[in-house]
Scaffold this active site. Sequence first.
Site, PDB file in Angstrom:
ATOM      1  N   HIS A 153       1.016  -4.019   0.701  1.00 50.84           N
ATOM      2  CA  HIS A 153       2.228  -3.712   1.459  1.00 50.84           C
ATOM      3  C   HIS A 153       2.773  -5.004   2.071  1.00 50.84           C
ATOM      4  CE1 HIS A 153      -0.170   0.027   1.314  1.00 50.84           C
ATOM      5  NE2 HIS A 153       1.013   0.523   0.990  1.00 50.84           N
TER       6      HIS A 153
ATOM      7  N   ASP B 166      -4.847  -6.104   3.804  1.00 47.78           N
ATOM      8  CA  ASP B 166      -3.808  -5.450   3.007  1.00 47.78           C
ATOM      9  C   ASP B 166      -2.957  -6.525   2.342  1.00 47.78           C
ATOM     10  OD1 ASP B 166      -1.716  -4.092   1.877  1.00 47.78           O
ATOM     11  OD2 ASP B 166      -1.136  -3.012   3.699  1.00 47.78           O
TER      12      ASP B 166
ATOM     13  N   SER C  27       3.577   4.574  -0.989  1.00 50.69           N
ATOM     14  CA  SER C  27       3.664   3.892   0.305  1.00 50.69           C
ATOM     15  C   SER C  27       4.497   2.604   0.250  1.00 50.69           C
ATOM     16  CB  SER C  27       2.266   3.595   0.844  1.00 50.69           C
ATOM     17  OG  SER C  27       1.536   2.834  -0.088  1.00 50.69           O
TER      18      SER C  27
END
Length: 423
Positions: free
Chosen positions: A402, A399, A150
């Site tokens: 990312h 998060d 990702s």
Amino acid sequence: MKLKWESISTLHQNVFLVKVLAAVFITGLAFRFYAVRFGQVSVNEISDPQISPPSVIISENEDLLPIDIEVEKCDLFTGKWIRDPLGPIYTNGSCGVVVDSHQNCITNGRPDSGFLYWKWKPNDCSLPRFDPLRFLQLMRNKSWAFIGDSISRNHVESLLCMLSTVEKPVEVYHDDEYRSKRWLFPSHNLTISNIWSPFLVQAAIFEDSRGVSSAAVQLHLDILDNTWTDLFPSIDYAIISSGEWFLKTAIYHENANIVGCHGCPQSSNITDLGFDYAYNTSLRHVMDFIARSNTKGTFFFRTSIPDHFENGEWHNGGTCKKTEPVNEDEVEMKVLNKILRDVEISQFQRVVTEMGQEAGHFKLLDFAGMLLTRPDGHPGPYREFRPFDKDKNAKVQNDCLHWCLPGPIDYLNDVILEIIVNS
Ligand SMILES: *[C@@H]1O[C@H](CO)[C@@H](O)[C@H](O)[C@H]1NC(C)=O
Ligand SMILES: *[C@@H]1O[C@H](CO)[C@@H](O)[C@H](O)[C@H]1NC(C)=O
Ligand SMILES: *[C@@H]1O[C@H](CO)[C@@H](O)[C@H](O)[C@H]1NC(C)=O
Ligand SMILES: *[C@@H]1O[C@H](CO)[C@@H](O)[C@H](O)[C@H]1NC(C)=O
Ligand SMILES: *[C@@H]1O[C@H](CO)[C@@H](O)[C@H](O)[C@H]1NC(C)=O
């Protein structure tokens, strides 16, 4: 060396601790080795910030300096973040559709925007601002592939956003699960693919879309994942990466036999080989495949990128609350990230040495140090849309892995374009 032990809290500690201690020791030795043998890699700043060269004073209009000065000798990966009043070349408004909603931080209500006004400045040269038109023109009739997990998707979305300021990409393919995709820039006939292959080797993964697993991953360390190898001959440029997925509980296979595991089930009598064994073995096969592939393309191997979870991890309340870059000496890479990167660099270096003259089209992208100093660049709680609207004390999963788009990950493309222009 200060170590972040909390990062291993989720792993099987007693077996693991011994390995980590050994690995830290090996890592320390290895860093010394690379600092001498492998000048291209900017490991100094990570293992020992004191010995990196003093930072250069930059004039206001450093973008106007002739760009060809010293460029050949410049290590684009060693430098610092400096303030940049210009900010990103795209906004949440100009690139809303391409961006995964979890990384669309501004739309999701992230209140501060200071993190957008910094640019990457290599110590020994200036890095021109990414020029999307130049990129598109250079890449006419070419095909790109971003292969990995990702973070790879995060990176491809960043590039698409930057290019979409000149031409809008058209999505021309996606797989059943919308994990691999391909876009076309019609008037430049440029194709960009994102290929989902988090392990790069063949894996049976038993996980739902939220990442909750029902069984250990079955990983074939010696069989490459054909979703990317099949495509390989037709690719002009590829960026290959992996990393974090190897930390998962898994059963390892080689020669169609079970050889070991990591985070082994208590009842089994399989040997715990550790994730570093699996990553090393898998990357050895990946690198050897690329070395033997004999294609005309340019291949980049990107080292894995450190996360910035503090006071926990994904699943147990880890956060990242900084709103500005930090200095090199304020951060230390977590042990797990060091182990992954150490395996990556040693396998890359091994194959490049073996390839000799042929290695010119195989390049390392080592952004670990550059992004380590950007704990402010993650969505944090703003991976969800306006998470505090209903309750300003809501408990929200953060998060810190990312990157917000726009955000620091955009500068990877400035560096990559500069490498292409100069090679
Ligand atoms: C961009 O973010 C702003 C501020 O949160 C928001 O008002 C606007 O709707 C967003 N635009 C898009 C296209 O998402
Ligand atoms: C687009 O590029 C491919 C090579 O990647 C080439 O085969 C094809 O002819 C090009 N198409 C057009 C319309 O230029
Ligand atoms: C792109 O492909 C088209 C069609 O094959 C060709 O006419 C054109 O010259 C190519 N352009 C470049 C820059 O390779
Ligand atoms: C454990 O080892 C024994 C003897 O080597 C073997 O017969 C048995 O099948 C193994 N059990 C598992 C769960 O692998
Ligand atoms: C990785 O594999 C190489 C052989 O390619 C070996 O020399 C090295 O010791 C291995 N490293 C680890 C951490 O397993």
